[in-house]
Design a protein around this motif. Sequence first.
Motif, short mmCIF file in Angstrom:
data_model
loop_
_atom_site.label_atom_id
_atom_site.label_comp_id
_atom_site.label_asym_id
_atom_site.label_seq_id
_atom_site.Cartn_x
_atom_site.Cartn_y
_atom_site.Cartn_z
N THR A 1 0.84 -1.19 0.00
CA THR A 1 0.00 0.00 0.00
C THR A 1 0.88 1.25 0.00
O THR A 1 1.77 1.37 0.85
N PRO A 2 0.69 2.16 -0.94
CA PRO A 2 1.50 3.38 -0.95
C PRO A 2 1.38 4.12 0.38
O PRO A 2 0.33 4.14 1.00
N GLU A 3 2.47 4.72 0.81
CA GLU A 3 2.50 5.35 2.12
C GLU A 3 1.55 6.53 2.25
O GLU A 3 1.17 6.91 3.35
N TYR A 4 1.12 7.14 1.11
CA TYR A 4 0.25 8.31 1.21
C TYR A 4 -1.21 7.94 1.35
O TYR A 4 -2.04 8.77 1.64
N TRP A 5 -1.57 6.63 1.12
CA TRP A 5 -2.96 6.23 1.25
C TRP A 5 -3.37 6.31 2.71
O TRP A 5 -2.73 5.72 3.59
N GLY A 6 -4.44 6.97 3.00
CA GLY A 6 -4.95 7.06 4.36
C GLY A 6 -4.18 8.04 5.24
O GLY A 6 -4.49 8.17 6.42
N ALA A 7 -3.17 8.69 4.70
CA ALA A 7 -2.39 9.64 5.50
C ALA A 7 -3.23 10.86 5.81
O ALA A 7 -4.07 11.28 5.01
N ARG A 8 -3.00 11.45 6.95
CA ARG A 8 -3.76 12.61 7.39
C ARG A 8 -3.20 13.88 6.75
O ARG A 8 -1.99 14.10 6.75
N THR A 9 -4.08 14.71 6.21
CA THR A 9 -3.66 15.94 5.56
C THR A 9 -3.10 16.92 6.59
O THR A 9 -3.66 17.08 7.68
N VAL A 10 -2.01 17.54 6.27
CA VAL A 10 -1.42 18.56 7.13
C VAL A 10 -2.19 19.86 6.95
O VAL A 10 -2.19 20.44 5.86
N ARG A 11 -2.91 20.29 7.97
CA ARG A 11 -3.70 21.52 7.88
C ARG A 11 -2.79 22.74 7.98
O ARG A 11 -1.80 22.74 8.71
N VAL A 12 -3.15 23.77 7.24
CA VAL A 12 -2.34 24.98 7.20
C VAL A 12 -3.21 26.19 7.49
O VAL A 12 -4.44 26.14 7.37
N GLU A 13 -2.59 27.27 7.88
CA GLU A 13 -3.26 28.54 8.11
C GLU A 13 -2.84 29.52 7.04
O GLU A 13 -1.68 29.53 6.61
N GLY A 14 -3.77 30.36 6.61
CA GLY A 14 -3.42 31.39 5.65
C GLY A 14 -3.43 30.96 4.20
O GLY A 14 -2.96 31.69 3.33
N GLY A 15 -3.96 29.76 3.92
CA GLY A 15 -4.03 29.32 2.53
C GLY A 15 -5.15 30.02 1.78
O GLY A 15 -5.93 30.80 2.35
N ILE A 16 -5.24 29.75 0.49
CA ILE A 16 -6.28 30.35 -0.36
C ILE A 16 -7.53 29.50 -0.24
O ILE A 16 -7.52 28.32 -0.62
N ARG A 17 -8.60 30.06 0.27
CA ARG A 17 -9.85 29.33 0.44
C ARG A 17 -10.84 29.71 -0.66
O ARG A 17 -10.95 30.87 -1.03
#
Length: 283
Positions: free
Chosen positions: A3-19
């Motif tokens: 299984t690729p290591e990125y499957w199921g990985a938790r997204t790193v939340r950021v502040e100040g991004g473009i919403r």
Amino acid sequence: MSTPEYWGARTVRVEGGIRARSTRGAIGESWWSKRFLAVLESFALGTRLTRGRNYARAGQVLDLQVLPGSVQATVQGSRPQPYKVSIGLAVFGDDVWSVVERALAAEALGAAKLLAGELPPHVEDVFLAADAPLFPARFADLAMRCTCPDQAVPCKHLAATCYLLAERFDADPFLILLWRGRTRDDLLSALRALRTGVQEDLEVLPAEPAISPIGTAGALTGVAEPDVEIERFWLPPVPLTDPAPSFATERDLLLRQLPTPPPEVGGAETLRVLRRWYRQNRS
């Protein structure tokens, strides 16, 4: 199969991004941004695009820049290092832009809309007539790349960039033209110069015959004057009556639309008293 290591990985939340401005439902307000997303969906990318909608609304896109021939973005995913995203699209040559600019300048309404910061609805037809579709005609026209390990194209990082790109097009439709190689200033300068030339050409044309008064029109054209009472020209043929009311409603309609008052002002009993008063006082 591992299984690729990125499957199921938790997204790193950021502040100040473009919403994305849109918090629910479809993204894109203007006809041109909706058209852009519709074109992408026509490439059977609909389900893949929706993967990036939450990313776009969560502010995971850190920056986005539109350049001639390329859109560049940085998107934070599940790894500490943000991913680099690019969406390439071929720019048009000066020969294509010359044809397009002349066609747009020849139409007063189209030129006026562009000078006012809008894309005229027929602008796609102008580009098609120049054998240069404004929006990508095939998926192969787009060079989509992302540094994430996901092999799907578009991945959710590319999809998020597409959604935010559509909203950028909402705010500034000239970014679509910049993507195709023409800056706003260059396009508007060309239109102004061409429109000036059109006006000068019109000024040297022979003057049109003056429109004659009604009383002499027959003598100048050889056509018999119609049997019309001139003094009644602007009057209706029959007296107009006041229109009948389109509908009638109860006098307490407004009260029925209001929520129940809070207890401190009487609650539901207040509405009942007011409704009774409204019905008793019809004059």
